[in-house]
Design a protein around this motif. Structure first.
Motif, mmCIF file in Angstrom:
data_model
loop_
_atom_site.group_PDB
_atom_site.id
_atom_site.type_symbol
_atom_site.label_atom_id
_atom_site.label_comp_id
_atom_site.label_asym_id
_atom_site.label_seq_id
_atom_site.Cartn_x
_atom_site.Cartn_y
_atom_site.Cartn_z
ATOM 1 N N GLN A 44 0.883 -1.280 -0.052
ATOM 2 C CA GLN A 44 -0.080 0.118 0.120
ATOM 3 C C GLN A 44 0.830 1.216 0.062
ATOM 4 N N LEU A 45 2.051 1.214 0.886
ATOM 5 C CA LEU A 45 3.093 2.258 0.875
ATOM 6 C C LEU A 45 3.615 2.457 -0.548
ATOM 7 N N VAL A 46 4.026 1.301 -1.094
ATOM 8 C CA VAL A 46 4.762 1.365 -2.403
ATOM 9 C C VAL A 46 3.903 1.954 -3.394
ATOM 10 N N GLU A 47 2.518 1.580 -3.438
ATOM 11 C CA GLU A 47 1.697 2.240 -4.497
ATOM 12 C C GLU A 47 1.677 3.893 -4.315
ATOM 13 N N GLN A 48 1.596 4.124 -3.142
ATOM 14 C CA GLN A 48 1.640 5.769 -2.890
ATOM 15 C C GLN A 48 2.993 6.383 -3.445
ATOM 16 N N LEU A 49 4.026 5.832 -3.199
ATOM 17 C CA LEU A 49 5.343 6.164 -3.701
ATOM 18 C C LEU A 49 5.513 6.314 -5.144
#
Length: 277
Positions: A44-49
């Motif tokens: 989920q964090l990778v997607e935002q980055l």
């Protein structure tokens, strides 16, 4: 020219956490950091980055039970296995987020009082135990970091902000780095904390750069931890010092905004930074 990273644990708190990535990117940040990623799936964090073309520049190792007052595990005897597992977890997230740096949370010194019953000798013995535990744990963590290809950071934090925090002196951090002798172990220099612990910021930066110890820099206004142009520190001067010493790392913006149209608004308080972008 400094490369600024938005600390999403401090900035844009007027927004839900996952919306802060977009806000930071819109304001010109190209890097982000935050205290703990562990309550979110890494994907989920990778997607935002990726969506907002941001680089994850720093995370903290797990702190233990934060809500119960814990602030890390490294200096606490009897929890060595838990500390080692926490470093494994931090490395797992660092790899997923392509984050090259992990700040190792040191933990709090146990409450020990010097009394007529225990005496100074018992207090000295307790302090030696914390020192021994911390050094052994950092050696274990440094070996894990070398294998994983990530950098570990030690950050001195002032007692005003975190009473009883073990790593509260840049001299202590320097001595640990010297004893561990790992190229993956560096100093995280939060100038907000260093000004209150030590002062002499220009020479501190130059000294750490001279011995290749400086891994990351953070900033906030002193003493109230607001925008960097509020308070007693001349950051325009220090940014030039960083450039002159050849520091090419990130400068994390870890402060509590007070300017803006909404409570804790961030955008309207970024005038200090725009001239450097």
């Amino acid at each position: 020219m400094p490369r600024f990273a938005a600390n999403l644990s401090f900035l844009y708190t007027e927004l839900p956490f996952l919306e802060r990535f977009a806000a930071a990117a819109e304001d010109g940040f190209r890097g982000v950091e935050y205290m703990f990623p562990y309550e979110y799936p890494a994907e989920q964090l990778v997607e935002q980055l990726q969506r907002h073309k941001l680089e994850q520049v720093l995370i903290n190792s797990p702190a233990g039970d934060w809500n119960a007052g814990e602030r890390g595990l490294a200096c606490i005897a009897g929890r060595e296995a838990e500390f080692a597992a926490s470093i494994d977890k931090a490395i797992e997230y660092a790899h997923a987020l392509k984050c090259p740096r992990i700040h190792v949370m040191a933990g709090l010194r146990p409450r020990v009082t010097e009394s007529t019953e225990t005496g100074a000798a018992a207090l000295d013995e307790a302090i030696a135990s914390w020192d021994d535990t911390y050094l052994k744990n950092i050696r274990v963590a440094a070996k894990k970091a070398e294998t994983a290809g990530v950098q570990l950071l030690l950050e001195p934090i002032c007692q005003h902000c975190m009473p009883r925090y073990y790593m509260d002196d840049p001299k202590l951090a320097r001595n640990v780095i010297r004893k561990v002798r790992s190229e993956n172990l560096k100093l995280q220099l939060d100038l907000f904390h260093i000004q209150q612990i030590w002062g002499d910021l220009t020479h501190m930066i130059k000294y750490q750069m001279e011995f290749n110890r400086l891994g990351h820099v953070q900033i906030a206004g002193v003493p109230d931890r607001h925008e960097p142009d509020i308070g007693e520190v001349n950051y325009d001067w220090l940014f030039r010092v960083l450039d002159e010493t050849g520091y090419d790392g990130w400068v994390g913006c870890e402060y509590n905004p007070v300017r803006g149209a909404v409570p804790n608004g961030t955008h309207d308080g970024l005038g200090w930074m725009r001239k450097w972008l």
